[in-house]
Structure formats: structure tokens, C-alpha cells
Write an enzyme that holds these catalytic residues in place. Structure first.
Site, short mmCIF file in Angstrom:
data_model
loop_
_atom_site.label_atom_id
_atom_site.label_comp_id
_atom_site.label_asym_id
_atom_site.label_seq_id
_atom_site.Cartn_x
_atom_site.Cartn_y
_atom_site.Cartn_z
N ASN A 190 0.82 -1.06 -0.11
CA ASN A 190 -0.09 -0.11 0.02
C ASN A 190 0.92 1.26 0.06
OD1 ASN A 190 -1.81 1.89 0.50
ND2 ASN A 190 -2.37 1.25 2.45
N LYS A 238 0.11 4.31 -0.26
CA LYS A 238 -0.51 5.41 0.26
C LYS A 238 -0.37 6.58 -0.66
CE LYS A 238 -0.20 3.24 4.83
NZ LYS A 238 -0.18 3.23 6.34
N HIS A 242 -9.17 1.25 5.02
CA HIS A 242 -7.91 1.49 5.65
C HIS A 242 -8.26 2.47 6.90
CE1 HIS A 242 -3.85 2.59 6.66
NE2 HIS A 242 -3.56 1.50 5.79
N GLU A 266 -6.53 4.84 7.71
CA GLU A 266 -6.69 6.18 7.71
C GLU A 266 -7.52 7.04 7.09
OE1 GLU A 266 -2.74 5.49 5.52
OE2 GLU A 266 -1.80 4.95 7.63
N GLU A 291 -4.77 -4.69 10.88
CA GLU A 291 -3.69 -3.52 11.06
C GLU A 291 -4.41 -2.89 12.24
OE1 GLU A 291 -2.23 -2.68 6.93
OE2 GLU A 291 -3.97 -1.12 7.20
N GLY A 307 3.16 2.40 10.66
CA GLY A 307 4.12 3.44 10.78
C GLY A 307 4.67 3.61 11.89
N SER A 316 3.78 -2.10 10.24
CA SER A 316 5.28 -1.97 10.56
C SER A 316 5.75 -3.45 10.25
CB SER A 316 5.55 -1.88 12.08
OG SER A 316 5.25 -0.38 12.07
#
Ligand code: 13P
Length: 253
Positions: free
Chosen positions: A10, A12, A98, A100, A168, A174, A214
Site C-alpha cells: 500500500n 499510500k 483503511h 487512515e 492492521e 508506521g 510495521s
């Protein structure tokens, strides 16, 4: 039960034309050399790079996906992209839900289920993301949160052949932090049980559940060896050809 490992990148909101094309070409070239022939490699660049990435991976085994879609096929939705447009462009996959997007765009489980259903109807495979925040983890609510997200954001028409789940943990994205291998396996096994309740045992046994957050070459082998982990959804490490491919080489035999 043999489930084909999926190693998905991904990207992003990363990549301008030059570096995006170079990254896609690099992944395609390395995938040809990769010893593992039985896993799927997928890249999910931003919308702006999909056409050039498609050209860059042509003739290779690398698949193409997008990072989001609308639930309508077409119409008055300024700035949105429909699943049909993604299919038309040559995408095989799309990510929905996701964390985000759940956070930045306030996407609900209901909206995510609508997007996933529309993408399936357009002939795409859908990666539906779920995962708890740090506060929810600390409160011991990981399984409850994941259960509610699966019940709410996986559409009724989902099957093992059109949907992949990505677990996730939000606090692992991250940050360089990951749950322990035992924690990952516990959550994945619980997710499989919930899928069984929602979609039946056969789908649960066959559906792939990816881990994301990660994942990198140094921890991929341990995570990908877990019985209920069927691949990875990789952010940061998917932006470097060598790291992404090293994760691919780490998947279980
Ligand atoms: P990182 O691999 O950068 O933690 O991102 C994971 C992710 O959000 C993939 O969708």
C-alpha cells in the site's frame, strides 16, 4: 487448508511519476527473479500512478490495486473514483476501510460495506481493513473491535474468492511497533472464527487474512509463518523494492 500468500504494497499518498514508475518496474523485475512462485505480489499505488504502474508491470506476475473507491458506478461525486473505473483501468484489487480513511474521512463500517459490495459487483477483489486503536488495545477490546468491524464492514456477498481481510492494529501502522507473534495469531484466529459466523465455515477456512502494521524484512518471517497469517499489507517497506521483495521471500513454504 492451503491459502495463497498475498504480499500487498500500500503505497499510500507516495510517488510522483518518475519514482512511482521506477518502483513499479523494480518490483516487476524482481518478482520475475523471485524464488517463490506460489505467492501473489500486489502493488496499490495512488490513483495518479495506476495507469503508468499498469504499463510498468505489464507482462510480469505483479497485480495492480487501488487504495479506495466510491460505492456508485458513476455520477455526481466530485473527486471520487468508481470501482468500474478501476476495473476499466486494469486493477484486480482495491483496498477499502483503511484506518487512515476511517479516521481522516470518517468512514463508517456501513459505508465500507457499501464500497466493498460495489467493488465486488464490478469484478474486483477487495481488501477490507480492520484493527483496533492503542486505547482499545489497552482496554482489552481488540477482539470486540475487530468483531464489530467485520460484522459491519464485510458485505453479505463476500466470499473467500472476492474478499481478503487485513488486520492492521492502528497503533502499529508506521510506528515500528508490532504486536507479538502470539498476539497476532490470537487475533487472526479470532477473526477467522467471526468470518465463520458471518459467512460460513468454508469461506472462513479459505479466506486470506493479512497482517499489516510495521511489517518489514526483519519481522516478516516470524509473522508470515503464523498459521492464520496469509500475507501482509505493507506500507513503508513497500516503497523500497529490496524491502518489499525480501518480505516476499520470507513467506512460508
Ligand atoms: P506500515 O507498513 O508503514 O506500518 O503501514 C501499514 C499499512 O497501513 C498498510 O496498509
Amino acid at each position: 487448508m492451503v491459502r495463497k500468500t498475498l504480499i500487498a504494497g500500500n503505497w499510500k499518498m507516495n510517488g510522483l511519476l518518475e519514482d512511482g514508475i521506477a518502483l513499479a518496474k523494480g518490483v516487476a523485475a524482481e518478482a520475475k527473479k523471485a524464488a517463490r512462485k506460489d505467492c501473489e505480489f500486489l502493488i496499490c499505488p495512488p490513483f495518479t500512478l495506476l495507469t503508468s504502474a499498469k504499463k510498468a508491470i505489464k507482462g510480469s506476475r505483479v497485480l495492480l490495486g487501488a487504495q479506495d473507491c466510491h460505492f456508485d458506478g458513476k455520477g455526481a461525486h466530485t473527486g471520487d473514483i468508481s470501482p468500474l473505473m478501476l476495473k476499466d483501468l486494469g486493477c484486480q484489487y482495491v483496498i477499502v476501510g483503511h484506518s487512515e480513511r476511517r479516521t481522516d474521512h470518517h468512514e463508517s463500517n456501513e459505508l465500507i460495506a457499501k464500497k466493498a459490495a460495489a467493488a465486488i459487483n464490478a469484478g474486483l477483489k477487495v481488501i477490507i481493513c480492520i484493527g483496533e486503536t492503542e486505547a482499545e488495545k489497552d482496554a482489552g477490546k481488540t477482539i470486540d473491535v475487530c468483531t464489530a468491524q467485520i460484522m459491519g464492514s464485510v458485505p453479505e456477498i463476500a466470499t473467500a474468492s472476492n474478499v481478503v481481510i487485513a488486520y492492521e492494529p492502528v497503533w502499529a501502522i508506521g510506528t515500528g511497533r508490532t504486536p507479538t507473534a502470539a498476539e497476532v495469531e490470537e487475533v487472526h484466529a479470532a477473526i477467522r472464527k467471526v468470518i465463520g459466523k458471518k459467512l460460513g465455515r468454508a469461506n472462513a477456512n479459505k479466506m486470506r487474512i493479512l497482517y499489516g502494521g510495521s511489517m518489514k524484512p526483519s519481522n516478516a518471517k516470524e509473522l508470515l509463518a503464523l498459521p492464520d497469517v496469509d500475507g501482509g499489507l505493507i506500507g513503508g517497506a513497500s516503497l523500497k523494492v529490496a524491502d518489499f521483495m525480501a518480505i516476499g521471500e520470507a513467506c512460508k513454504q
